[in-house]
Enzyme design. Structure first.
Site, short mmCIF file in Angstrom:
data_model
loop_
_atom_site.label_atom_id
_atom_site.label_comp_id
_atom_site.label_asym_id
_atom_site.label_seq_id
_atom_site.Cartn_x
_atom_site.Cartn_y
_atom_site.Cartn_z
N ASP A 199 0.84 -1.21 0.00
CA ASP A 199 0.00 0.00 0.00
C ASP A 199 0.87 1.26 0.00
O ASP A 199 0.55 2.24 0.67
CB ASP A 199 -0.95 0.01 1.19
CG ASP A 199 -2.07 1.03 1.04
OD1 ASP A 199 -2.36 1.43 -0.11
OD2 ASP A 199 -2.65 1.45 2.06
N ASP A 216 1.68 2.32 8.31
CA ASP A 216 0.50 1.52 7.96
C ASP A 216 0.92 0.21 7.30
O ASP A 216 0.77 0.00 6.09
CB ASP A 216 -0.45 2.28 7.04
CG ASP A 216 -1.14 3.43 7.78
OD1 ASP A 216 -1.20 3.38 9.01
OD2 ASP A 216 -1.61 4.36 7.11
#
Length: 262
Positions: A199, A216
């Site tokens: 991501d 993240d």
């Protein structure tokens, strides 16, 4: 009943030594700190990790991140407390990153357990990456839907992400050098931690002390995941898309080859 719930919430928040409670932060506390989450925070506080819960660092559909004064290995440290929403997280988005990961048995997993596994996965991914020398927040502990990690920032203010910095990045760093530092971190992540971030974007890269940091990491997958190669290609495309605004020119093949060591 509502007044009773608010009184109980106040009692819990006071017990967690909330540092500031303006109306906006109070609203977020009420949304995120349900009874189950409060019990988890109590347990982490009782273990000595959390001294005082502070303000909101970021909010999202799946998780909110709070600042906290903490203690790790007997030393006072600033913490980022990431709390996943049990009721409103978009579980269907997590499936493809969990199924196919040999580290987890996904048979007969309930909705609530899926969040708990995701938090464990993010912790373990951060642990692998940190030990491999990748610039990521150091993970400290996790329990159920709560993850404690290193706070990246100063004076309780988080370091900015690339999307927050935007075109001003050119005034802060040598952009091309910074780009290659990110590639170097992705290379360490792939070769040494055996992970693909999955991501990478301007939303998940921070500028902290003049260095890029990947954040993240919940969706990161092992390099033998069935979709690892497609995730890596997507990461590189996103990176090149953002840095093309600064006239950084490389081919996808060149960056993939650098990361994989081909």
């Amino acid at each position: 009943m509502k007044d009773k719930k608010l009184r109980e919430l106040d009692k819990y928040l006071d017990a967690l030594r909330i540092k500031e409670k303006d109306s906006e932060e109070r609203k977020i506390y009420e949304e995120v700190l349900d009874g189950r989450t409060l019990k988890t925070l109590y347990k982490l506080s009782a273990k000595g990790y959390i001294k005082a819960l502070g303000g909101v660092i970021s909010t999202g559909k799946e998780a909110n991140v709070f600042y906290a004064d903490g203690v790790v290995d007997g030393k006072e440290v600033p913490l980022a407390v990431k709390i996943y929403r049990i009721e409103t997280s978009e579980f269907y988005k997590m499936d493809e990153y969990l199924f196919g990961d040999k580290r987890f048995d996904m048979r007969r997993v309930s909705r609530k357990e899926l969040i708990f596994i995701w938090v464990e996965k993010e912790f373990r991914n951060l642990e692998r990456a940190f030990e491999a020398g990748v610039n990521v927040p150091q993970p400290y502990a996790y329990m159920k839907n709560v993850l404690l990690m290193e706070f990246l920032g100063e004076d309780e203010k988080a370091s900015p992400t690339l999307v927050e910095i935007g075109k001003s990045l050119i005034d802060l760093v040598d952009v091309e050098e910074f780009f290659w530092k990110i590639v170097e971190n992705l290379k360490k992540l792939y070769r040494d931690a055996e992970l693909v971030h999955a991501d990478v974007s301007e939303y998940n890269i921070m500028l902290h002390k003049d260095e890029p940091y990947l954040i993240d990491m919940g969706q990161a997958v092992l390099v033998d995941h069935p979709y690892a190669n497609s995730y890596l290609e997507r990461d590189v495309k996103n990176l090149l898309r953002f840095f093309s605004k600064f006239n950084v020119k490389c081919s996808i093949e060149e960056i993939l080859s650098e990361i994989r060591g081909e």
